[in-house]
Write a protein that holds these residues in place. Structure first.
Motif, PDB file in Angstrom:
ATOM      1  N   ILE A 151       0.849  -1.205   0.000  1.00  0.00           N
ATOM      2  CA  ILE A 151       0.000   0.000   0.000  1.00  0.00           C
ATOM      3  C   ILE A 151       0.880   1.250   0.000  1.00  0.00           C
ATOM      4  O   ILE A 151       0.638   2.207  -0.752  1.00  0.00           O
ATOM      5  CB  ILE A 151      -0.956  -0.005   1.218  1.00  0.00           C
ATOM      6  N   ASP A 152       1.938   1.238   0.835  1.00  0.00           N
ATOM      7  CA  ASP A 152       2.867   2.378   0.859  1.00  0.00           C
ATOM      8  C   ASP A 152       3.588   2.523  -0.478  1.00  0.00           C
ATOM      9  O   ASP A 152       3.833   3.636  -0.945  1.00  0.00           O
ATOM     10  CB  ASP A 152       3.903   2.202   1.979  1.00  0.00           C
ATOM     11  N   LEU A 153       3.936   1.381  -1.072  1.00  0.00           N
ATOM     12  CA  LEU A 153       4.620   1.405  -2.365  1.00  0.00           C
ATOM     13  C   LEU A 153       3.720   1.995  -3.448  1.00  0.00           C
ATOM     14  O   LEU A 153       4.155   2.808  -4.272  1.00  0.00           O
ATOM     15  CB  LEU A 153       5.063  -0.013  -2.741  1.00  0.00           C
ATOM     16  N   GLU A 154       2.461   1.604  -3.433  1.00  0.00           N
ATOM     17  CA  GLU A 154       1.494   2.147  -4.400  1.00  0.00           C
ATOM     18  C   GLU A 154       1.369   3.665  -4.238  1.00  0.00           C
ATOM     19  O   GLU A 154       1.358   4.414  -5.224  1.00  0.00           O
ATOM     20  CB  GLU A 154       0.133   1.476  -4.206  1.00  0.00           C
ATOM     21  N   LYS A 155       1.300   4.137  -2.973  1.00  0.00           N
ATOM     22  CA  LYS A 155       1.210   5.577  -2.715  1.00  0.00           C
ATOM     23  C   LYS A 155       2.463   6.298  -3.192  1.00  0.00           C
ATOM     24  O   LYS A 155       2.393   7.389  -3.766  1.00  0.00           O
ATOM     25  CB  LYS A 155       0.998   5.826  -1.215  1.00  0.00           C
ATOM     26  N   LYS A 156       3.616   5.699  -2.958  1.00  0.00           N
ATOM     27  CA  LYS A 156       4.886   6.296  -3.377  1.00  0.00           C
ATOM     28  C   LYS A 156       4.937   6.451  -4.896  1.00  0.00           C
ATOM     29  O   LYS A 156       5.307   7.506  -5.417  1.00  0.00           O
ATOM     30  CB  LYS A 156       6.031   5.405  -2.893  1.00  0.00           C
ATOM     31  N   ILE A 157       4.549   5.404  -5.613  1.00  0.00           N
ATOM     32  CA  ILE A 157       4.564   5.449  -7.087  1.00  0.00           C
ATOM     33  C   ILE A 157       3.612   6.536  -7.582  1.00  0.00           C
ATOM     34  O   ILE A 157       3.949   7.330  -8.462  1.00  0.00           O
ATOM     35  CB  ILE A 157       4.202   4.073  -7.673  1.00  0.00           C
ATOM     36  N   ASN A 158       2.413   6.590  -7.017  1.00  0.00           N
ATOM     37  CA  ASN A 158       1.427   7.590  -7.438  1.00  0.00           C
ATOM     38  C   ASN A 158       1.880   9.012  -7.130  1.00  0.00           C
ATOM     39  O   ASN A 158       1.671   9.930  -7.924  1.00  0.00           O
ATOM     40  CB  ASN A 158       0.075   7.320  -6.781  1.00  0.00           C
TER      41      ASN A 158
ATOM     42  N   ASN B 220      -2.024   6.297 -15.007  1.00  0.00           N
ATOM     43  CA  ASN B 220      -3.470   6.450 -15.234  1.00  0.00           C
ATOM     44  C   ASN B 220      -4.294   5.755 -14.154  1.00  0.00           C
ATOM     45  O   ASN B 220      -5.360   6.224 -13.779  1.00  0.00           O
ATOM     46  CB  ASN B 220      -3.863   5.882 -16.604  1.00  0.00           C
ATOM     47  N   ARG B 221      -3.775   4.622 -13.675  1.00  0.00           N
ATOM     48  CA  ARG B 221      -4.552   3.826 -12.712  1.00  0.00           C
ATOM     49  C   ARG B 221      -3.631   2.865 -12.004  1.00  0.00           C
ATOM     50  O   ARG B 221      -2.697   2.332 -12.610  1.00  0.00           O
ATOM     51  CB  ARG B 221      -5.638   3.056 -13.469  1.00  0.00           C
ATOM     52  N   THR B 222      -3.869   2.638 -10.710  1.00  0.00           N
ATOM     53  CA  THR B 222      -3.122   1.618  -9.955  1.00  0.00           C
ATOM     54  C   THR B 222      -4.103   0.748  -9.182  1.00  0.00           C
ATOM     55  O   THR B 222      -5.212   1.175  -8.861  1.00  0.00           O
ATOM     56  CB  THR B 222      -2.131   2.249  -8.951  1.00  0.00           C
ATOM     57  N   GLU B 223      -3.656  -0.453  -8.893  1.00  0.00           N
ATOM     58  CA  GLU B 223      -4.503  -1.405  -8.161  1.00  0.00           C
ATOM     59  C   GLU B 223      -3.604  -2.458  -7.519  1.00  0.00           C
ATOM     60  O   GLU B 223      -2.596  -2.860  -8.102  1.00  0.00           O
ATOM     61  CB  GLU B 223      -5.479  -2.062  -9.140  1.00  0.00           C
ATOM     62  N   ILE B 224      -3.975  -2.881  -6.323  1.00  0.00           N
ATOM     63  CA  ILE B 224      -3.292  -4.008  -5.680  1.00  0.00           C
ATOM     64  C   ILE B 224      -4.222  -5.214  -5.771  1.00  0.00           C
ATOM     65  O   ILE B 224      -5.363  -5.163  -5.297  1.00  0.00           O
ATOM     66  CB  ILE B 224      -2.940  -3.706  -4.210  1.00  0.00           C
ATOM     67  N   LYS B 225      -3.732  -6.259  -6.426  1.00  0.00           N
ATOM     68  CA  LYS B 225      -4.558  -7.450  -6.646  1.00  0.00           C
ATOM     69  C   LYS B 225      -3.639  -8.659  -6.685  1.00  0.00           C
ATOM     70  O   LYS B 225      -2.545  -8.590  -7.248  1.00  0.00           O
ATOM     71  CB  LYS B 225      -5.310  -7.283  -7.975  1.00  0.00           C
ATOM     72  N   HIS B 226      -4.054  -9.759  -6.068  1.00  0.00           N
ATOM     73  CA  HIS B 226      -3.252 -10.991  -6.040  1.00  0.00           C
ATOM     74  C   HIS B 226      -1.851 -10.733  -5.477  1.00  0.00           C
ATOM     75  O   HIS B 226      -0.867 -11.290  -5.952  1.00  0.00           O
ATOM     76  CB  HIS B 226      -3.134 -11.620  -7.434  1.00  0.00           C
ATOM     77  N   ASN B 227      -1.770  -9.835  -4.493  1.00  0.00           N
ATOM     78  CA  ASN B 227      -0.502  -9.507  -3.840  1.00  0.00           C
ATOM     79  C   ASN B 227       0.524  -8.927  -4.825  1.00  0.00           C
ATOM     80  O   ASN B 227       1.726  -9.139  -4.689  1.00  0.00           O
ATOM     81  CB  ASN B 227       0.068 -10.735  -3.123  1.00  0.00           C
ATOM     82  N   GLN B 228       0.021  -8.199  -5.837  1.00  0.00           N
ATOM     83  CA  GLN B 228       0.864  -7.552  -6.837  1.00  0.00           C
ATOM     84  C   GLN B 228       0.311  -6.163  -7.112  1.00  0.00           C
ATOM     85  O   GLN B 228      -0.876  -5.917  -6.912  1.00  0.00           O
ATOM     86  CB  GLN B 228       0.867  -8.346  -8.157  1.00  0.00           C
ATOM     87  N   ILE B 229       1.166  -5.288  -7.602  1.00  0.00           N
ATOM     88  CA  ILE B 229       0.711  -3.951  -7.990  1.00  0.00           C
ATOM     89  C   ILE B 229       0.499  -3.924  -9.501  1.00  0.00           C
ATOM     90  O   ILE B 229       1.361  -4.366 -10.261  1.00  0.00           O
ATOM     91  CB  ILE B 229       1.739  -2.873  -7.587  1.00  0.00           C
ATOM     92  N   TYR B 230      -0.633  -3.410  -9.913  1.00  0.00           N
ATOM     93  CA  TYR B 230      -0.958  -3.241 -11.332  1.00  0.00           C
ATOM     94  C   TYR B 230      -0.948  -1.750 -11.650  1.00  0.00           C
ATOM     95  O   TYR B 230      -1.617  -0.969 -10.977  1.00  0.00           O
ATOM     96  CB  TYR B 230      -2.342  -3.819 -11.646  1.00  0.00           C
TER      97      TYR B 230
ATOM     98  N   THR C 143      11.603   1.439  -4.670  1.00  0.00           N
ATOM     99  CA  THR C 143      10.936   0.455  -5.544  1.00  0.00           C
ATOM    100  C   THR C 143      11.870  -0.695  -5.908  1.00  0.00           C
ATOM    101  O   THR C 143      11.563  -1.850  -5.657  1.00  0.00           O
ATOM    102  CB  THR C 143      10.410   1.146  -6.811  1.00  0.00           C
ATOM    103  N   LYS C 144      12.982  -0.388  -6.548  1.00  0.00           N
ATOM    104  CA  LYS C 144      14.015  -1.366  -6.902  1.00  0.00           C
ATOM    105  C   LYS C 144      13.482  -2.561  -7.694  1.00  0.00           C
ATOM    106  O   LYS C 144      13.796  -3.711  -7.405  1.00  0.00           O
ATOM    107  CB  LYS C 144      14.751  -1.858  -5.656  1.00  0.00           C
TER     108      LYS C 144
END
Length: 201
Positions: free
Chosen positions: A5-12, A20-30, A51-52
């Motif tokens: 969740i923190d990683l998704e926020k950092k990328i955004n 355009n869009r992000t989502e966490i699904k199946h323990n992966q970031i889309y 990120t690395k």
């Protein structure tokens, strides 16, 4: 970052308008982006210390022939340090040329060649964009959903010419005798043989 969740926020927060869009699904970031922002997004994912994503696992394409934006290009990344997986996508029209990421991930070379060979998607600035799975004179792109299942040509050895030749596909169907009866009832020739034996006795 250990938390998705923190990683998704950092990328955004860092890439803002490029995502355009992000989502966490199946323990992966889309992630969904545009082809024009691809290089900036991939560079950030690889080089940023939070990120690395330093391994490119695969590049593939999904074909939706009924859509104007026919192809969905998909990149799979792995961060060994944080044990995270990320899937990056964008859509393109049939004849669009997309940027190559071989300057960032040299291993993308063969993956992009495979996408070019199988789907006909071209990459700008690719060092050696040519077929990798099909033959040099092959027509069409086998994984496009408009490609005929039998192909256009077939290769065979000609006894007359004493060499391998390429010719249009011929679909030859030899005559076959199909038996549609249930195996529990027995086949006709066994039934007929039993009936003949009964008559003799």
């Amino acid at each position: 970052m250990k938390n998705l969740i923190d990683l998704e926020k950092k990328i955004n927060s860092e890439l803002t308008t490029k995502i355009n869009r992000t989502e966490i699904k199946h323990n992966q970031i889309y992630l969904e982006t545009d082809k024009d922002d691809l290089i900036d997004v991939v560079l950030f994912l690889k080089t940023n210390n939070d990120t690395k994503f330093r391994q490119l696992i695969d590049i593939t394409v999904t074909d939706y022939p009924e859509n104007n934006q026919r192809f969905e290009v998909v990149y799979l990344f792995l961060s060994h340090e944080f044990n995270h997986r990320l899937i990056l996508k964008y859509t393109i029209a049939e004849n669009e040329i997309i940027p190559s990421i071989t300057s960032i991930f040299p291993g993308a070379n063969w993956m992009e060649r495979e996408v070019f060979d199988m789907y006909g998607v071209s990459f700008k600035d690719h060092p050696d964009l040519r077929r990798i799975l099909t033959d040099y004179g092959f027509e069409g792109h086998p994984l496009r959903k408009d490609f005929p299942l039998t192909g256009h040509t077939e290769v065979r050895y000609s006894e007359d010419q004493k060499k391998v030749i390429s010719e249009p596909v011929k679909l030859e169907q030899n005559y076959r005798n199909f038996d549609y009866e249930s195996p529990w009832e027995g086949t006709k020739y066994i039934k007929e043989e039993l009936d003949n034996n009964d008559k003799k006795n």
